[in-house]
Design a protein around this motif. Structure first.
Motif, PDB file in Angstrom:
ATOM      1  N   VAL A 200       0.831  -1.204   0.000  1.00  0.00           N
ATOM      2  CA  VAL A 200       0.000   0.000   0.000  1.00  0.00           C
ATOM      3  C   VAL A 200       0.870   1.261   0.000  1.00  0.00           C
ATOM      4  O   VAL A 200       0.581   2.242  -0.701  1.00  0.00           O
ATOM      5  N   GLY A 201       1.954   1.224   0.775  1.00  0.00           N
ATOM      6  CA  GLY A 201       2.834   2.380   0.813  1.00  0.00           C
ATOM      7  C   GLY A 201       3.454   2.684  -0.532  1.00  0.00           C
ATOM      8  O   GLY A 201       3.541   3.851  -0.941  1.00  0.00           O
ATOM      9  N   LEU A 202       3.874   1.645  -1.248  1.00  0.00           N
ATOM     10  CA  LEU A 202       4.440   1.855  -2.579  1.00  0.00           C
ATOM     11  C   LEU A 202       3.378   2.338  -3.564  1.00  0.00           C
ATOM     12  O   LEU A 202       3.622   3.235  -4.388  1.00  0.00           O
ATOM     13  N   ALA A 203       2.189   1.742  -3.493  1.00  0.00           N
ATOM     14  CA  ALA A 203       1.138   2.107  -4.442  1.00  0.00           C
ATOM     15  C   ALA A 203       0.610   3.519  -4.201  1.00  0.00           C
ATOM     16  O   ALA A 203       0.277   4.240  -5.152  1.00  0.00           O
TER      17      ALA A 203
ATOM     18  N   PRO B  48       6.226   6.871   1.318  1.00  0.00           N
ATOM     19  CA  PRO B  48       7.532   6.228   1.516  1.00  0.00           C
ATOM     20  C   PRO B  48       7.777   5.767   2.948  1.00  0.00           C
ATOM     21  O   PRO B  48       8.398   4.729   3.173  1.00  0.00           O
ATOM     22  N   ALA B  49       7.296   6.522   3.942  1.00  0.00           N
ATOM     23  CA  ALA B  49       7.520   6.123   5.333  1.00  0.00           C
ATOM     24  C   ALA B  49       6.801   4.814   5.655  1.00  0.00           C
ATOM     25  O   ALA B  49       7.349   3.931   6.325  1.00  0.00           O
ATOM     26  N   VAL B  50       5.567   4.697   5.162  1.00  0.00           N
ATOM     27  CA  VAL B  50       4.803   3.470   5.390  1.00  0.00           C
ATOM     28  C   VAL B  50       5.475   2.296   4.694  1.00  0.00           C
ATOM     29  O   VAL B  50       5.651   1.207   5.275  1.00  0.00           O
ATOM     30  N   ALA B  51       5.871   2.482   3.430  1.00  0.00           N
ATOM     31  CA  ALA B  51       6.509   1.415   2.665  1.00  0.00           C
ATOM     32  C   ALA B  51       7.826   0.982   3.304  1.00  0.00           C
ATOM     33  O   ALA B  51       8.120  -0.218   3.421  1.00  0.00           O
TER      34      ALA B  51
END
Length: 376
Positions: free
Chosen positions: A304-307, A311-314
């Protein structure tokens, strides 16, 4: 919210990796040992119920053990319906070790079948110095018994147990089995279990050598007569009564029972998963939430972070996923599986989550821990 959850997952994996007894390492093998000056007498006790399929492989491996001292085998035919007892008699006709095939009295209401069979076999063993308690689906290499006894004698151990190497042939076995041992070690880190004074205690029911005196001091098999997870209960009883225990991964002990389909592996896990949680709905909810945060959030946060361009989540999710996969690699190497399979651990954990919930559902329906036609 996803960032907070992924951060919590990463913190959890940092703690698990460095503060949970290094559970992920696979270097707990039989401790250094030397041949004893006098080899003690050993009786091998094998509880067996409807095991005709695997007995031709497992029983001869016990009857041909290269043990320098006195040893004999007692197979307890637990009222089988497939000719297990008669087959064992035939297999023992030309054996190196003496074989006794016996049947226990009818099962009392407060005992599990395996432990009732074990108690019967232990009583027939008499005043032997050691007992090897091993399952009917476990095959031993020729020097297995001698190595186990030498480890106990050399290190002053009262219980020496090895986690048999389970079969990994089919796709489902390769997906489920290494994770099964990995999760067990996470719950009961072997280093902690092997440390005197630690509260952690665990054993593997398929292969455990125990001193008869230590077993009697712990209250005998009767002390754990209703336990569904009998191996852990035995280790706890021996340790709390002052005995020294040891658990590690096997090099000469293998499970020969096939689990070719997911349904069979599912039953193997689900029959005791809710018992592990002490049949507590609160612990079940906590386990489901914990498994979700620790195992499922990292891949979800990464994707989900990448999509979404977060960036912090990914990065946080990917870091947690990397730690998860990295700790799983040693177990995959032990089972000779490819390294890329470590990335599938979240999916396997999701299956285990469903198995745990199903175990609770079966308990609530009154089916409990069902095994070989019996429900506890």
């Amino acid at each position: 919210m996803l960032l907070w959850l992924s951060a919590l997952s990463l913190l959890s994996w940092l703690w698990l990796t460095f503060c949970q007894g290094f559970f992920w390492r696979t270097d707990q093998r039989l401790p250094p040992r030397r041949p004893p000056a006098r080899w003690p007498e050993v009786v091998i006790v094998v509880p067996a119920r409807d095991e005709a399929e695997v007995l031709p492989v497992s029983l001869p491996s016990l009857l041909t053990q290269h043990y320098p001292g006195r040893a004999r085998v007692i197979l307890v035919d637990d009222h089988s319906s497939d000719g297990t007892g008669a087959l064992a008699e035939r297999l023992g006709t030309a054996a190196a070790l003496p074989l006794t095939v016996t049947t226990p009295p009818p099962l009392p209401p407060d005992w599990t079948g395996k432990l009732w069979a074990l108690r019967h076999g232990v009583e027939l063993a008499g005043q032997t110095e050691y007992l090897l308690l091993t399952d009917a689906d476990i095959a031993h290499r020729p020097d297995s018994l001698a190595e186990l006894v030498a480890a106990a004698e050399s290190n002053g151990l009262d219980l020496v147990s090895q986690m048999a190497r389970l079969r990994v042939v089919t796709g489902w076995e390769r997906l489920i089995v290494p994770a099964f041992v990995y999760f067990f070690a996470q719950l009961y880190p072997f280093r902690w279990s092997n440390r005197p004074g630690s509260r952690t205690a665990a054993a593997a029911g398929g292969c455990s050598v125990v001193r008869r005196e230590a077993l009697e001091r712990a209250g005998g098999v009767a002390a754990i007569r209703g336990a569904v997870i009998d191996d852990v209960s035995l280790a706890r009883a021996v340790k709390t009564s002052g005995g020294r225990i040891w658990l590690g991964l096997a090099e000469q002990v293998d499970s020969v029972r096939p689990y070719p389909r997911l349904a069979q592996l599912w039953r193997m896990v689900s029959r005791s998963a809710y018992a592990q949680l002490r049949h507590s709905p609160l612990l079940l909810v906590g386990t489901v939430l914990g498994l979700s945060v620790v195992y499922l959030v990292p891949p979800v946060a990464t994707v989900v972070g990448l999509a979404a361009g977060w960036p912090a989540v990914a990065a946080t999710g990917a870091s947690a996923w990397a730690l998860m996969a990295g700790t799983f690699l040693p177990m995959l190497r032990y089972y000779r599986q490819p390294a890329w399979a470590a990335l599938l651990l979240p999916f396997t954990a999701f299956l285990y989550l469903l198995m745990t919930v199903d175990s609770a559902v079966q308990h609530w329906r009154g089916r409990g821990a069902s095994w070989k036609g019996r429900t506890y």
